[in-house]
Design a protein around this motif. Sequence first.
Motif, PDB file in Angstrom:
ATOM      1  N   ASN A   1       0.821  -1.197   0.000  1.00 22.88           N
ATOM      2  CA  ASN A   1       0.000   0.000   0.000  1.00 22.88           C
ATOM      3  C   ASN A   1       0.863   1.258   0.000  1.00 22.88           C
TER       4      ASN A   1
ATOM      5  N   GLU B   1      -0.313   6.616   2.377  1.00 26.73           N
ATOM      6  CA  GLU B   1      -1.618   7.044   2.882  1.00 26.73           C
ATOM      7  C   GLU B   1      -2.427   5.877   3.426  1.00 26.73           C
ATOM      8  N   ASN B   2      -2.313   4.709   2.774  1.00 27.67           N
ATOM      9  CA  ASN B   2      -3.085   3.528   3.180  1.00 27.67           C
ATOM     10  C   ASN B   2      -2.228   2.469   3.881  1.00 27.67           C
TER      11      ASN B   2
ATOM     12  N   ARG C   1      -0.571   0.010   6.297  1.00 25.58           N
ATOM     13  CA  ARG C   1      -1.045  -0.666   7.507  1.00 25.58           C
ATOM     14  C   ARG C   1      -0.012  -0.522   8.626  1.00 25.58           C
TER      15      ARG C   1
ATOM     16  N   ASN D   1      -5.440  -1.838   9.783  1.00 28.84           N
ATOM     17  CA  ASN D   1      -5.666  -1.145   8.523  1.00 28.84           C
ATOM     18  C   ASN D   1      -5.702   0.366   8.743  1.00 28.84           C
ATOM     19  N   ALA D   2      -5.641   1.101   7.651  1.00 25.86           N
ATOM     20  CA  ALA D   2      -5.628   2.563   7.737  1.00 25.86           C
ATOM     21  C   ALA D   2      -6.860   3.108   8.445  1.00 25.86           C
ATOM     22  N   ASP D   3      -7.994   2.394   8.348  1.00 23.61           N
ATOM     23  CA  ASP D   3      -9.224   2.850   9.015  1.00 23.61           C
ATOM     24  C   ASP D   3      -9.324   2.363  10.456  1.00 23.61           C
ATOM     25  N   GLY D   4      -8.274   1.696  10.961  1.00 22.48           N
ATOM     26  CA  GLY D   4      -8.260   1.255  12.347  1.00 22.48           C
ATOM     27  C   GLY D   4      -8.786  -0.145  12.589  1.00 22.48           C
ATOM     28  N   THR D   5      -9.314  -0.809  11.568  1.00 24.07           N
ATOM     29  CA  THR D   5      -9.821  -2.171  11.741  1.00 24.07           C
ATOM     30  C   THR D   5      -8.655  -3.162  11.745  1.00 24.07           C
TER      31      THR D   5
END
Length: 221
Positions: A147, A150-151, A153, A187-191
């Motif tokens: 990735n 920005e994305n 992990r 992951n970038a969204d925190g998951t």
Amino acid sequence: MEKKINNFKDYAIWEAILSLLRENYQVHFITEDKGFFKNRNDHYARLAENLEEDCKNLGQKVFIYKDLKSCLDKLQAGMQELDKTSIILGINQEINSNLSQDLLSETGFEITEFYENKSSISAFYTEVVNKLALEFELKYHLSDFQNTEENERQESILTVKGECMYDYTDKNLSDIFLRSETVTWLNADGTPGRRGEVSLRCTCVIGAGNKEVKYKFREQL
């Protein structure tokens, strides 16, 4: 005190011990049968005189204990404190080339650092002379090559669990098995993310062919 072996069970036990002595095994004998002892208390135990004479005739010695704790205490008293850091580094050196590149490639990671301070081992006594059974958990920091920044992990870790034998006299590792390899990350969204592989118990990492467990009991140090 003289031990009178007048039943088949006692006779079979003692003959089995003598057979081991003839093959130059070091025998640690645990029994609750007071008849096998010359003296018996919390601090000192010796074989009955006639049984000790059998051992002397073979040029051997039997160490006798009233329970497993007494035996383990005796074994531990003669062993130096484990250098866990050196053992962990040794295990890492042995298994590093055997780690699953497929798992890392599929998840888009590569190993960048070995986390020595986050890795651990647990040691266990066994009936194998001068050897301990070890369980280990090694951790490796991973970088995300799949990735963009920005994305990317975060908190990416490879956890490797396994077991081996450790000879504490010559400080050698043997019979190393990898039980599982697991990659975890955020992951970038925190998951959270997770992918793993579990190895068969009989698959040997070091050396060829299948191996069987080389001990029947174990007790944690």
